[in-house]
Design a protein around this motif. Structure first.
Motif, mmCIF file in Angstrom:
data_model
loop_
_atom_site.group_PDB
_atom_site.id
_atom_site.type_symbol
_atom_site.label_atom_id
_atom_site.label_comp_id
_atom_site.label_asym_id
_atom_site.label_seq_id
_atom_site.Cartn_x
_atom_site.Cartn_y
_atom_site.Cartn_z
ATOM 1 N N GLU A 6 -8.699 -1.377 -0.411
ATOM 2 C CA GLU A 6 -8.691 -1.560 1.040
ATOM 3 C C GLU A 6 -7.629 -2.549 1.515
ATOM 4 O O GLU A 6 -7.321 -2.611 2.714
ATOM 5 C CB GLU A 6 -10.069 -1.988 1.547
ATOM 6 C CG GLU A 6 -10.665 -3.173 0.834
ATOM 7 C CD GLU A 6 -11.631 -2.774 -0.279
ATOM 8 O OE1 GLU A 6 -12.631 -3.499 -0.447
ATOM 9 O OE2 GLU A 6 -11.400 -1.751 -0.971
ATOM 10 N N MET A 7 -7.058 -3.297 0.582
ATOM 11 C CA MET A 7 -5.953 -4.183 0.955
ATOM 12 C C MET A 7 -4.729 -3.412 1.434
ATOM 13 O O MET A 7 -3.841 -3.978 2.078
ATOM 14 C CB MET A 7 -5.573 -5.068 -0.233
ATOM 15 C CG MET A 7 -6.607 -6.103 -0.595
ATOM 16 S SD MET A 7 -6.191 -6.981 -2.120
ATOM 17 C CE MET A 7 -7.476 -8.241 -2.154
ATOM 18 N N THR A 9 -4.799 -0.933 3.589
ATOM 19 C CA THR A 9 -5.053 -0.281 4.882
ATOM 20 C C THR A 9 -3.886 -0.469 5.845
ATOM 21 O O THR A 9 -3.345 0.487 6.390
ATOM 22 C CB THR A 9 -6.353 -0.811 5.508
ATOM 23 O OG1 THR A 9 -7.429 -0.578 4.612
ATOM 24 C CG2 THR A 9 -6.632 -0.110 6.825
ATOM 25 N N TYR A 11 -0.440 -2.554 5.568
ATOM 26 C CA TYR A 11 0.403 -3.322 4.657
ATOM 27 C C TYR A 11 1.701 -3.634 5.404
ATOM 28 O O TYR A 11 2.494 -2.731 5.689
ATOM 29 C CB TYR A 11 0.651 -2.444 3.423
ATOM 30 C CG TYR A 11 1.349 -3.047 2.244
ATOM 31 C CD1 TYR A 11 2.523 -3.780 2.372
ATOM 32 C CD2 TYR A 11 0.872 -2.823 0.962
ATOM 33 C CE1 TYR A 11 3.168 -4.297 1.267
ATOM 34 C CE2 TYR A 11 1.512 -3.322 -0.155
ATOM 35 C CZ TYR A 11 2.666 -4.056 0.009
ATOM 36 O OH TYR A 11 3.320 -4.551 -1.093
ATOM 37 N N THR A 37 -3.703 -6.260 6.389
ATOM 38 C CA THR A 37 -4.552 -6.491 5.217
ATOM 39 C C THR A 37 -3.777 -6.919 3.981
ATOM 40 O O THR A 37 -4.365 -7.306 2.977
ATOM 41 C CB THR A 37 -5.347 -5.211 4.885
ATOM 42 O OG1 THR A 37 -4.421 -4.112 4.743
ATOM 43 C CG2 THR A 37 -6.348 -4.897 5.989
ATOM 44 N N CYS A 38 -2.443 -6.821 4.027
ATOM 45 C CA CYS A 38 -1.591 -7.234 2.916
ATOM 46 C C CYS A 38 -0.204 -7.516 3.477
ATOM 47 O O CYS A 38 0.242 -6.823 4.404
ATOM 48 C CB CYS A 38 -1.516 -6.138 1.853
ATOM 49 S SG CYS A 38 -0.522 -6.562 0.405
ATOM 50 N N TYR A 65 -6.586 -15.470 5.635
ATOM 51 C CA TYR A 65 -7.104 -14.232 6.214
ATOM 52 C C TYR A 65 -7.570 -13.243 5.145
ATOM 53 O O TYR A 65 -7.850 -12.081 5.437
ATOM 54 C CB TYR A 65 -6.026 -13.588 7.097
ATOM 55 C CG TYR A 65 -5.706 -14.421 8.316
ATOM 56 C CD1 TYR A 65 -6.377 -14.233 9.522
ATOM 57 C CD2 TYR A 65 -4.753 -15.444 8.249
ATOM 58 C CE1 TYR A 65 -6.093 -15.019 10.623
ATOM 59 C CE2 TYR A 65 -4.463 -16.228 9.349
ATOM 60 C CZ TYR A 65 -5.140 -16.019 10.528
ATOM 61 O OH TYR A 65 -4.858 -16.816 11.632
ATOM 62 N N ALA A 67 -5.876 -11.956 2.719
ATOM 63 C CA ALA A 67 -4.866 -10.953 2.388
ATOM 64 C C ALA A 67 -3.973 -11.444 1.257
ATOM 65 O O ALA A 67 -3.614 -12.627 1.215
ATOM 66 C CB ALA A 67 -4.013 -10.644 3.618
ATOM 67 N N ARG A 204 -3.630 -0.971 12.979
ATOM 68 C CA ARG A 204 -4.834 -1.037 12.143
ATOM 69 C C ARG A 204 -5.802 0.079 12.544
ATOM 70 O O ARG A 204 -6.368 0.768 11.685
ATOM 71 C CB ARG A 204 -5.493 -2.409 12.289
ATOM 72 C CG ARG A 204 -6.826 -2.570 11.567
ATOM 73 C CD ARG A 204 -6.679 -2.513 10.044
ATOM 74 N NE ARG A 204 -7.959 -2.623 9.387
ATOM 75 C CZ ARG A 204 -8.517 -3.773 8.979
ATOM 76 N NH1 ARG A 204 -7.867 -4.918 9.175
ATOM 77 N NH2 ARG A 204 -9.680 -3.785 8.389
#
Length: 213
Positions: A6-7, A9, A11, A37-38, A65, A67, A204
């Motif tokens: 899920e990281m 999602t 990027y 998320t990353c 956060y 990430a 997102r």
């Protein structure tokens, strides 16, 4: 930081030319507030020590956060900075070599444009794939394009999670809905925006819709 699919999602990949003089760390934090998320630090103009110094500024912000911070190409700079991993292209250091040096907890992403490259990266123990360019890319004008069908074929060929990359915007991301990617990787759609946080919030939402279909 342990890698989780899920990281991928949303990027976000940095590009100093997109920032128009704005502070990198401040814009990265705004992107994270918007739902990134990353984060991947990409700056090909810096040497290893300079890149590590830049990464050190971003690590605590990203971790605040939840990430990971990934460094583009230079895994040694990532290790020096205490970053979470590195992303390597087809012509960079082999994934297997990085894994041997950096260890099992180091996140390694690999670029793949074909099923063969994807399978090879999986064999060498990459954690995820970046697959594209799925649209014309403003930051990599000579990038090889792949079709939605190509993306679908690659995602179906491996167990690794995939981030689609290349020219993705909030307006066109729906064109790759249902292609099997776990997320999207974007550069200018976030960091060239006048309002980075708002751009990230919209992307997102669109990324999650693309995954859900």
């Amino acid at each position: 930081m342990k890698f989780l699919p899920e990281m991928l999602t949303l990027y976000a990949i940095t590009d100093n030319t997109c920032l128009r003089g704005r502070d990198l760390a401040e814009q990265v934090e705004l992107a994270l507030q918007g739902g990134v998320t990353c984060v991947q630090l990409r700056n090909k103009e810096l040497d290893t020590d300079e890149l590590a110094e830049e990464a050190r500024r971003l690590v605590p912000i990203c971790h605040r956060y939840g990430a990971p911070l990934i460094v583009n190409d230079d895994f040694r700079a990532a290790m020096l900075a205490g970053a979470d991993g590195a992303h390597v292209g087809i012509d960079d250091a082999p994934v297997a070599e990085i894994r041997r040096i950096a260890g099992d907890d180091f996140i390694i992403g690999a670029t793949a444009k074909t099923v063969g490259q994807a399978l090879e990266a999986q064999k060498m123990s990459a954690d995820y794939l970046g697959v594209g360019a799925v649209f014309p890319s403003p930051t990599k004008k000579n990038a090889i394009r792949i079709t939605p069908a190509d993306l679908r074929e690659i995602t179906a060929s491996v167990k690794l999670p995939v981030a689609a990359i290349g020219g993705i915007t909030a307006e066109n991301v729906h064109e790759i809905n249902g292609c099997g990617q776990r997320g999207i990787a974007v550069v200018s759609a976030i960091f060239a925006a006048d309002d980075v946080r708002a751009a990230a919030e919209l992307l997102r939402q669109k990324a999650e819709e693309a995954i859900a279909r």
